[in-house]
Design a protein around this motif. Sequence first.
Motif, short mmCIF file in Angstrom:
data_model
loop_
_atom_site.label_atom_id
_atom_site.label_comp_id
_atom_site.label_asym_id
_atom_site.label_seq_id
_atom_site.Cartn_x
_atom_site.Cartn_y
_atom_site.Cartn_z
N TYR A 174 -4.90 -50.61 -44.45
CA TYR A 174 -5.41 -49.24 -44.34
C TYR A 174 -4.28 -48.25 -44.56
CZ TYR A 174 -9.74 -50.86 -42.15
OH TYR A 174 -10.92 -51.46 -41.88
N GLY A 177 -3.40 -48.22 -48.16
CA GLY A 177 -4.42 -47.52 -48.93
C GLY A 177 -4.22 -46.02 -48.88
N ALA A 178 -3.94 -45.52 -47.67
CA ALA A 178 -3.78 -44.07 -47.53
C ALA A 178 -2.46 -43.61 -48.13
CB ALA A 178 -3.84 -43.68 -46.06
N LEU A 179 -1.39 -44.39 -47.91
CA LEU A 179 -0.08 -44.00 -48.45
C LEU A 179 -0.10 -43.98 -49.97
CD1 LEU A 179 2.31 -45.97 -46.10
CD2 LEU A 179 2.09 -43.51 -46.24
N ALA A 183 -0.69 -39.69 -49.22
CA ALA A 183 -0.68 -39.11 -47.88
C ALA A 183 0.69 -39.34 -47.26
CB ALA A 183 -1.75 -39.77 -47.02
N LYS A 185 3.25 -39.98 -43.93
CA LYS A 185 3.15 -40.93 -42.84
C LYS A 185 2.31 -40.36 -41.70
CE LYS A 185 5.86 -44.12 -40.17
NZ LYS A 185 7.12 -44.73 -39.91
N GLN A 187 0.04 -37.95 -41.86
CA GLN A 187 -1.37 -37.83 -42.25
C GLN A 187 -2.06 -39.18 -42.16
OE1 GLN A 187 -0.67 -36.16 -46.12
NE2 GLN A 187 -1.01 -34.06 -45.42
N THR A 188 -1.34 -40.23 -42.58
CA THR A 188 -1.92 -41.57 -42.50
C THR A 188 -2.19 -41.95 -41.06
OG1 THR A 188 -0.60 -42.15 -44.42
CG2 THR A 188 -1.54 -43.95 -43.18
N ARG A 191 -5.18 -39.53 -39.56
CA ARG A 191 -6.54 -39.62 -40.06
C ARG A 191 -7.04 -41.05 -40.19
NH1 ARG A 191 -8.90 -34.43 -40.54
NH2 ARG A 191 -7.08 -33.10 -40.36
N VAL A 192 -6.14 -41.99 -40.39
CA VAL A 192 -6.59 -43.34 -40.66
C VAL A 192 -6.28 -44.27 -39.49
CG1 VAL A 192 -6.38 -45.31 -42.19
CG2 VAL A 192 -6.34 -43.02 -43.12
N LYS A 195 -7.80 -43.07 -36.19
CA LYS A 195 -9.25 -43.13 -36.28
C LYS A 195 -9.74 -44.57 -36.14
CE LYS A 195 -13.11 -41.40 -38.67
NZ LYS A 195 -13.78 -40.59 -39.59
N ALA A 196 -9.06 -45.47 -36.84
CA ALA A 196 -9.49 -46.87 -36.76
C ALA A 196 -9.23 -47.43 -35.37
CB ALA A 196 -8.75 -47.69 -37.82
#
Lengths: 289, 250
Positions: A174, A177-179, A183, A185, A187-188, A191-192, A195-196
């Motif tokens: 995940y 994927g975001a990086l 995005a 660090k 932000q990752t 948001r990711v 959230k997970a």
Amino acid sequence: MRKIIDSAIETIIFICGMLSIVFVVLIFGFLFKEGFSFFRNFGILKFVTGHFWYAASDPASFGILPLILGSTLVTIGACTIAVPIGVMSALFISEIAPKGIRDVLKSLIELMAAIPSVVIGLIGVITLVPFVKNIFNLPTGLTAFSGSIMLAFMAIPTIITISEDAIRSVPWKYREGALALGATKWQTVRRVVLKAAMPGIIAATMLGIGRVIGETMAVMMITGNAAHIPHSIFDPVRTMTATIAAEMGEAVRGGMHYRSLFAIAFVLFAITFIVNFMADLFLGKNKNI
Amino acid sequence: MVNKIEVRDLNCYYNKRCVLESLTINVIQNEILSIIGPANSGKTTFLRTLNRMNDLDATYCRKGEIYLDGEHIFNMNMENLRKRISMLFAMPIPLPMTIYENIVYAPKRLGLITRKSDQDAIVEQALRDASLWDEVKDRLNTSAMKISGGQQQRLCIARILAVNPEVILFDEPCSGLDPISTAKVEESMIELKEKYTIVLVTNNVKQASRVGDKTAFFLMGKLVEIDETDKLFVSPKEKQTENYITGRFG
């Protein structure tokens, strides 16, 4: 023969699994039985909304509103301190800290969780209480605020340990994927990863709250134990748990006072039940994303 | 024939072990470069060096130069680089949110969406470009984890397109997909090269021959041969290349 062993083991496991349900039902039944007779004599509404707790006077007044407010104030205060610190420490440990620091931190935090609450209370009385008294210029340092700080200390290790597990079990892919989308660090993480990991973090928070609501010894030593309705967080308060612990010894067995303590326990149980239930509802809602 | 990416004498190591040795290669703008080669030949390492995903790995180090439009990528800000060079991974990685949120995630973070009213249009365009729109348009607010693997992979493509990068790296994008989904992904790749430059790493030699403008053959961390796809498959210069593409080893 193998079949017998198999079914025997299955039965044992089944019994162990059922035990916790049996215990919860038994405790609930017992509290209900003792509390219910009290409610019938005194009235549940008068009990929960009464402003005065004069259990030993004659005529006695059993109003637990000050106790409920005391518990609520201390719990909310402790959570306000413990949840942000706990979650952010968990983030630091799992996302930022180099391996050496991480290992040291983790074992220290586990050690912190093992400190008995009476020791935390003692340290609080000696150090924190005079400090709070002086810095805020209060008549006494035995306040809900001091209690919140000490309870936050006790909840933080639980919150950190479980949140950290949750954050670390977010699959590495995940983050990739975001990086890979550009995005940063942070932000990752925000948001990711957070959230997970949210169901786990909520569970951690709930366990932390559970520990705070149920804590008795430290709050009894630090919060001042004045059963009146608090006007600010810098007032002394008395919690429900401290009331039960402090007065159980002096109540006449089977008497009105004695049963009122069970009624308090019943209310406490109901509150924790509601907190847990709401957490479950919230987790269930989050699951389909 | 503009060089989009120029790689000069690149060496990559994991734990001091060399996995990519003095690689010099160019990627031409609006072309698809396919990279083929057996496992452990350094293909994925090369891709992950191009957008610096490998910089996250503490055991990895590298020497050499890579230029994107003449700009040295190791001097660039990592986030800006990854915005320009996006990557699609072998396994679909939908982020744990809804389909809609998956697409707006990156543009929002990168500040590409200035008005909220543009958002729907961006999502629709990205999904259409990845030929997924018709399949998901009625359930944009369901979790991205609930659609099929092929759809997830196309969602990941859509997510990349929403950022509007310059180069897209595909790391064995069809390894987990069935032939029909594969054909769809390949189709969109060929459409995409109009606008983007593509580097495709694949284990599937036939795929390279179907979509690649140029094909490079890697073996044991070295570039053995690179040529126009038609030439490389018809008359490879090196014996090793011939053996690999005819299936005699690897």
